[in-house]
Design a protein around this motif. Structure first.
Motif, PDB file in Angstrom:
ATOM      1  N   ARG A  54       0.774  -1.188  -0.072  1.00 35.91           N
ATOM      2  CA  ARG A  54       0.050  -0.051  -0.151  1.00 35.91           C
ATOM      3  C   ARG A  54       0.710   1.391   0.111  1.00 35.91           C
ATOM      4  O   ARG A  54       0.549   2.285  -0.611  1.00 35.91           O
ATOM      5  N   LEU A  55       1.879   1.169   0.702  1.00 35.55           N
ATOM      6  CA  LEU A  55       2.875   2.509   0.781  1.00 35.55           C
ATOM      7  C   LEU A  55       3.458   2.524  -0.633  1.00 35.55           C
ATOM      8  O   LEU A  55       3.620   3.956  -1.040  1.00 35.55           O
ATOM      9  N   ILE A  56       3.903   1.483  -1.135  1.00 35.42           N
ATOM     10  CA  ILE A  56       4.551   1.674  -2.600  1.00 35.42           C
ATOM     11  C   ILE A  56       3.613   2.125  -3.493  1.00 35.42           C
ATOM     12  O   ILE A  56       3.848   2.940  -4.321  1.00 35.42           O
ATOM     13  N   LEU A  57       2.532   1.759  -3.590  1.00 34.75           N
ATOM     14  CA  LEU A  57       1.300   1.988  -4.517  1.00 34.75           C
ATOM     15  C   LEU A  57       1.023   3.574  -4.319  1.00 34.75           C
ATOM     16  O   LEU A  57       0.777   4.233  -5.320  1.00 34.75           O
ATOM     17  N   ALA A  58       0.958   3.918  -2.919  1.00 33.27           N
ATOM     18  CA  ALA A  58       0.526   5.074  -2.575  1.00 33.27           C
ATOM     19  C   ALA A  58       1.787   6.284  -3.140  1.00 33.27           C
ATOM     20  O   ALA A  58       1.364   7.166  -3.787  1.00 33.27           O
ATOM     21  N   ALA A  59       3.063   5.705  -2.968  1.00 32.60           N
ATOM     22  CA  ALA A  59       4.022   6.531  -3.529  1.00 32.60           C
ATOM     23  C   ALA A  59       4.064   6.705  -4.938  1.00 32.60           C
ATOM     24  O   ALA A  59       4.312   7.765  -5.825  1.00 32.60           O
ATOM     25  N   ILE A  60       3.741   5.596  -5.681  1.00 33.58           N
ATOM     26  CA  ILE A  60       3.815   5.425  -7.148  1.00 33.58           C
ATOM     27  C   ILE A  60       2.473   6.422  -7.438  1.00 33.58           C
ATOM     28  O   ILE A  60       2.734   7.103  -8.694  1.00 33.58           O
ATOM     29  N   LYS A  61       1.292   6.343  -6.886  1.00 32.50           N
ATOM     30  CA  LYS A  61       0.091   6.915  -7.580  1.00 32.50           C
ATOM     31  C   LYS A  61       0.580   8.758  -7.166  1.00 32.50           C
ATOM     32  O   LYS A  61       0.186   9.545  -8.086  1.00 32.50           O
ATOM     33  N   HIS A  62       1.054   8.921  -6.163  1.00 35.28           N
ATOM     34  CA  HIS A  62       1.489  10.237  -5.984  1.00 35.28           C
ATOM     35  C   HIS A  62       2.411  10.783  -6.810  1.00 35.28           C
ATOM     36  O   HIS A  62       2.324  11.856  -7.407  1.00 35.28           O
ATOM     37  N   GLY A  63       3.263  10.051  -7.213  1.00 39.78           N
ATOM     38  CA  GLY A  63       4.428  10.122  -8.318  1.00 39.78           C
ATOM     39  C   GLY A  63       5.548  11.024  -7.597  1.00 39.78           C
ATOM     40  O   GLY A  63       5.691  11.649  -6.558  1.00 39.78           O
ATOM     41  N   PRO A  64       6.498  11.367  -8.582  1.00 36.33           N
ATOM     42  CA  PRO A  64       7.444  12.351  -8.116  1.00 36.33           C
ATOM     43  C   PRO A  64       7.118  13.819  -7.868  1.00 36.33           C
ATOM     44  O   PRO A  64       5.987  14.160  -8.652  1.00 36.33           O
ATOM     45  N   ASP A  65       7.573  14.063  -6.887  1.00 31.90           N
ATOM     46  CA  ASP A  65       7.160  15.817  -6.704  1.00 31.90           C
ATOM     47  C   ASP A  65       8.288  16.691  -7.255  1.00 31.90           C
ATOM     48  O   ASP A  65       9.581  16.705  -6.995  1.00 31.90           O
ATOM     49  N   ALA A  66       7.853  17.411  -8.385  1.00 29.78           N
ATOM     50  CA  ALA A  66       8.679  18.478  -9.070  1.00 29.78           C
ATOM     51  C   ALA A  66       9.063  19.593  -8.357  1.00 29.78           C
ATOM     52  O   ALA A  66       9.854  20.520  -8.697  1.00 29.78           O
ATOM     53  N   ARG A  67       8.308  19.756  -7.391  1.00 30.02           N
ATOM     54  CA  ARG A  67       8.362  21.221  -6.557  1.00 30.02           C
ATOM     55  C   ARG A  67       9.744  20.951  -5.529  1.00 30.02           C
ATOM     56  O   ARG A  67       9.622  20.232  -4.847  1.00 30.02           O
ATOM     57  N   GLU A  68      10.293  22.029  -5.645  1.00 28.99           N
ATOM     58  CA  GLU A  68      11.320  22.143  -4.773  1.00 28.99           C
ATOM     59  C   GLU A  68      11.283  22.175  -3.214  1.00 28.99           C
ATOM     60  O   GLU A  68      10.138  23.152  -3.089  1.00 28.99           O
ATOM     61  N   PRO A  69      11.897  21.637  -2.170  1.00 22.77           N
ATOM     62  CA  PRO A  69      11.221  22.036  -0.953  1.00 22.77           C
ATOM     63  C   PRO A  69      11.083  23.273  -0.332  1.00 22.77           C
ATOM     64  O   PRO A  69      10.374  23.634   0.667  1.00 22.77           O
ATOM     65  N   ASP A  70      11.873  24.144  -0.879  1.00 21.16           N
ATOM     66  CA  ASP A  70      11.975  25.759  -0.253  1.00 21.16           C
ATOM     67  C   ASP A  70      11.037  26.456  -1.121  1.00 21.16           C
ATOM     68  O   ASP A  70      10.849  27.718  -0.592  1.00 21.16           O
ATOM     69  N   GLN A  71      10.156  25.871  -1.861  1.00 20.37           N
ATOM     70  CA  GLN A  71       9.198  26.629  -2.390  1.00 20.37           C
ATOM     71  C   GLN A  71       8.068  26.430  -1.762  1.00 20.37           C
ATOM     72  O   GLN A  71       7.631  25.229  -1.356  1.00 20.37           O
ATOM     73  N   PRO A  72       6.972  27.425  -1.543  1.00 14.37           N
ATOM     74  CA  PRO A  72       5.498  27.317  -1.003  1.00 14.37           C
ATOM     75  C   PRO A  72       4.672  26.577  -1.750  1.00 14.37           C
ATOM     76  O   PRO A  72       4.754  26.307  -3.043  1.00 14.37           O
ATOM     77  N   ALA A  73       4.014  25.732  -1.054  1.00 17.83           N
ATOM     78  CA  ALA A  73       2.847  24.980  -1.680  1.00 17.83           C
ATOM     79  C   ALA A  73       2.092  25.696  -2.426  1.00 17.83           C
ATOM     80  O   ALA A  73       1.488  26.862  -1.884  1.00 17.83           O
ATOM     81  N   PRO A  74       1.461  25.422  -3.505  1.00 17.98           N
ATOM     82  CA  PRO A  74       0.595  26.063  -4.437  1.00 17.98           C
ATOM     83  C   PRO A  74      -0.780  26.093  -3.340  1.00 17.98           C
ATOM     84  O   PRO A  74      -1.304  25.028  -3.001  1.00 17.98           O
ATOM     85  N   GLY A  75      -1.593  27.140  -3.434  1.00 17.00           N
ATOM     86  CA  GLY A  75      -2.701  27.295  -2.620  1.00 17.00           C
ATOM     87  C   GLY A  75      -3.820  27.117  -3.500  1.00 17.00           C
ATOM     88  O   GLY A  75      -3.702  26.518  -4.506  1.00 17.00           O
ATOM     89  N   PRO A  76      -5.019  26.835  -2.921  1.00 16.82           N
ATOM     90  CA  PRO A  76      -6.259  26.474  -3.585  1.00 16.82           C
ATOM     91  C   PRO A  76      -6.820  27.363  -4.832  1.00 16.82           C
ATOM     92  O   PRO A  76      -6.322  28.669  -4.623  1.00 16.82           O
TER      93      PRO A  76
END
Length: 522
Positions: free
Chosen positions: A492-514
């Motif tokens: 389940r953890l691996i499938l969840a990680a695959i479903k989420h996919g790579p995160d192209a956002r760098e960690p120092d950038q704020p998350a996009p708002g709604p």
């Protein structure tokens, strides 16, 4: 002697070992694939390679945690379920495991934390070195464990001491450079690289089929194609070397794998398929390639592979010799200074383990009849049908992996992998195949050694602890439930990680708002 306890002890260890081996090969392969991807990032400074490395590193971390958890259980089983094994050969077998824990595991366990949390605290080159140290530690762990396992297959550098009634190290260098251990290490590690390559190839193909994370997916597929092709070719070549090593050290295992019941004039032919009949002791309906087995096993045009019937006759001779050694040991217990008995023992000591095979049939091997000696000699033949077919399933998948990665390499080189949907679907479907091959290989290696816990030294039915069947069934049920739960969690953890996919956002950038429901006005 309750042989049911022996079988249950073997079953429990087999279940935990096969389960543990689901995680180890993926850890071995992914660790060096991370090194490759991060090296490209350091050289090119292209963020997409950092994103790819971090994504596959997440899969590595999930798998690494489960591998550690299942490996600890196996370590403790040597004391709880195989206490006489630990007593009899612990001086030799325990040394590589201790070195693995103190050196390799500490290295990888320390560096893996720095690898995950050091991305923004280390320089790019510094973090790459840490990732390499994780991969090095992971593969060194496999090396030391397989040195211990290789010694079980070919117990060199050790001798039996009649004063302590234990095996003791006589040449640690011979233990380290055991040819069986070397062949097993390179073959097993290459199989792990194939497993990791198949996972990366299949998941990348899945993303391309769905049109998601294409920049990361197509680059990951290229790395997996090249790494997988080299690894799959290595598995076949090094597997051939392992077969050659069996010719000198484990002739009975080789004969069982190839269902060679009787020695035939060389060069021996290789049986592709057939029906090994253990009752008639012949292989029916076989399709054979002339000369090939002789070339593989002996590297010559006139070499032969010894048949099981002839090897059983040699086992009878060794049992008779071992009875003399056993008698000398029993006499030395009452008179340790008896020079005559010491000389008898030294002459026949290499066959002592064969006399112990008789304890399956009677308490005192010295009282064995010719019929009991013959029965004990035939006990040295493993399950021929199981060995014959598991090896062929493993080999078939191995060649299929070469074809898969060869096609992937060609398509990636020609930049046709994005359009070849048939191949992408095939790559996804092929993900489980190398795991199946690895489990088959482990079965061939370990069941092929039976009836020995230590080849020619200690029979398996003498190696286990004094346990009840009820206790073993309870622990088998407990481990099955626990490991089943852990398997569900990991998947389940691996499938969840695959479903989420790579995160192209760098960690120092704020998350996009709604996204606002209505346009924002001044």
């Amino acid at each position: 002697m309750d042989l049911g306890v022996t079988d249950l002890s073997r079953l429990q260890f087999a279940l935990t070992a096969l389960y543990h081996f689901l995680f180890v090969p993926l850890t071995l392969g992914l660790s060096f694939m991370l090194v490759i991807m991060e090296s490209i990032y350091v050289m090119t400074n292209r963020p997409v390679w950092r994103v790819a490395t971090r994504f596959w590193g997440k899969i590595f971390g999930i798998n690494f945690a489960l591998g550690v958890a299942t490996g600890l259980t196996m370590e403790f089983q040597f004391g709880t379920n195989w206490s006489y094994f630990s007593h009899y050969v612990g001086d030799i077998f325990g040394a590589p495991l201790a070195i693995e824990g103190l050196m390799a595991f500490f290295l990888e366990a320390t560096m893996v934390g720095i690898m995950f949390f050091g991305w923004d605290r280390l320089s790019k080159l510094g973090h790459l070195i840490v990732t390499f140290l994780v991969a090095l530690g992971t593969n060194l762990s496999a090396l030391w464990i397989l040195i211990a396992n290789g010694w079980m297959q070919n117990p060199v550098g050790a001798t039996f001491n009649p004063e302590t009634m234990r095996m003791e190290v006589s040449d640690f260098g011979a233990v380290l450079f055991n040819p069986i251990a070397q062949a097993k290490f390179v073959h097993t590690v290459s199989a792990g690289y194939v497993i990791a390559s198949a996972l990366v190839l299949g998941v990348s193909a899945y993303y391309l089929l769905k049109g998601r994370f294409i920049p990361v997916a197509r680059r990951s597929m290229t790395v997996a194609a090249a790494f997988g092709l080299a690894s799959s070719l290595s598995v076949v070549v090094l597997g051939d070397e392992s077969g050659y090593a069996l010719t000198d050290n484990q002739k009975m295992k080789l004969a069982a794998i190839e269902a060679v019941w009787h020695t035939e004039p060389g060069p021996s032919g290789l049986t592709l398929v057939g029906y090994p009949d253990s009752v008639a002791r012949e292989t029916r309906y076989k399709v054979e390639i002339p000369w090939l087995l002789g070339l593989i096993a002996t590297r010559s045009l006139d070499g032969t592979v010894a048949g099981m019937s002839e090897l059983v006759l040699k086992a009878q001779e060794r049992i008779a010799s071992g009875i003399i050694a056993y008698d000398a040991v029993e006499r030395l217990k009452t008179d340790p200074t008896n020079a005559e008995q010491r000389a008898r023992f030294e002459t026949h000591k290499r066959d002592l383990g064969y006399a112990l095979l008789l304890k399956r049939h009677l308490d005192d091997p010295r009282l064995a009849t010719p019929a009991q000696i013959e029965a004990a000699a035939w006990d040295t033949v493993p399950d021929v049908g199981l060995m014959f077919w598991t090896f062929r399933v493993m080999a078939l998948i191995g060649f299929a992996m070469i074809a898969l990665f060869g096609a992937a390499f060609v398509l990636c080189s020609l930049r046709l992998h994005l359009q070849s949907r048939w191949f992408l679907k095939l790559a996804v479907a092929a993900i489980p195949l190398p795991w199946i091959a690895a489990e088959m290989g482990w079965i061939v290696a370990e069941l092929g050694r039976q009836p020995w816990a230590i080849e020619g030294v200690l029979p398996t039915f003498l190696a286990h602890s004094t346990l009840s069947r009820g206790a073993l069934w309870t622990t088998i049920a407990g481990f099955t439930a626990l490991y089943g739960g852990l398997a569900v969690i990991e998947v389940r953890l691996i499938l969840a990680a695959i479903k989420h996919g790579p995160d192209a956002r760098e960690p120092d950038q704020p998350a996009p708002g709604p996204i606002p429901a209505e346009p924002i006005t001044a």
